[in-house]
Design a protein around this motif. Structure first.
Motif, short mmCIF file in Angstrom:
data_model
loop_
_atom_site.label_atom_id
_atom_site.label_comp_id
_atom_site.label_asym_id
_atom_site.label_seq_id
_atom_site.Cartn_x
_atom_site.Cartn_y
_atom_site.Cartn_z
N GLN A 155 0.74 -1.29 -0.17
CA GLN A 155 -0.04 -0.03 0.08
C GLN A 155 0.98 1.18 0.04
N GLY A 156 2.04 1.19 -0.05
CA GLY A 156 3.16 2.24 0.09
C GLY A 156 3.08 3.14 1.47
N GLU A 157 2.55 2.37 2.24
CA GLU A 157 2.68 3.11 3.88
C GLU A 157 4.11 2.88 4.35
N GLN A 158 4.38 4.15 5.10
CA GLN A 158 5.51 4.19 5.92
C GLN A 158 5.44 3.27 7.10
N ILE A 159 6.72 2.80 7.49
CA ILE A 159 6.82 1.66 8.26
C ILE A 159 7.94 2.23 9.35
N THR A 160 7.57 2.27 10.39
CA THR A 160 8.59 2.85 11.61
C THR A 160 9.00 1.86 12.57
N ILE A 161 10.32 1.53 12.86
CA ILE A 161 10.78 0.47 13.63
C ILE A 161 11.44 0.93 14.79
N TYR A 162 10.98 0.48 16.02
CA TYR A 162 11.80 1.18 17.25
C TYR A 162 12.57 -0.05 17.64
N GLY A 163 13.59 0.45 18.49
CA GLY A 163 14.47 -0.50 19.44
C GLY A 163 14.81 -0.05 20.48
N ASP A 164 15.27 -0.64 21.60
CA ASP A 164 15.62 -0.18 22.83
C ASP A 164 16.88 0.42 22.65
N TYR A 165 17.50 1.10 23.66
CA TYR A 165 18.72 1.92 23.76
C TYR A 165 20.02 1.14 23.35
N ASP A 166 19.82 -0.34 23.72
CA ASP A 166 20.84 -1.26 23.69
C ASP A 166 20.66 -2.00 22.26
N ALA A 167 20.11 -1.78 21.52
CA ALA A 167 19.85 -2.49 20.22
C ALA A 167 20.71 -2.11 19.21
#
Length: 98
Positions: free
Chosen positions: A81-93
């Motif tokens: 669908q051409g949507e944006q994807i955000t990936i989060y990680g924790d501080y030590d990732a």
């Protein structure tokens, strides 16, 4: 880029400096890295090589995680669908990417 607030310290000094020097020269790796490996039980050339060049047997099946099929389907849908994807990680990732 986020700055780390952590200062790395060796847990205990490595007494066998000859082993550190030999492994460092043999593997062309820093003596500090070799000391860290030794502290973590990687006490041979083979163990250190396996650690820095892992193979697929080290990787767990991601589909063993709860709802992984559902997550993959949603990601595929977002890409299509051409949507944006955000990936989060924790501080030590290592990093946070978007």
């Amino acid at each position: 880029m986020l700055k780390s607030r952590t200062k790395w310290k060796l847990n205990e000094p490595i007494v066998d400096h000859e082993k550190v020097t030999n492994l460092s020269k043999t593997l062309s790796l820093s003596s500090l890295f070799i000391e860290l490996c030794l502290q973590r039980g990687l006490d041979s050339k083979e163990k250190i090589e396996q650690f820095i060049q892992p193979n697929e047997t080290w990787i767990y099946d991601p589909y063993l995680m709860h709802d992984m099929e559902r997550a993959v389907s949603r990601i595929i849908e977002a890409v299509e669908q051409g949507e944006q994807i955000t990936i989060y990680g924790d501080y030590d990732a290592g990093a946070i990417r978007s």
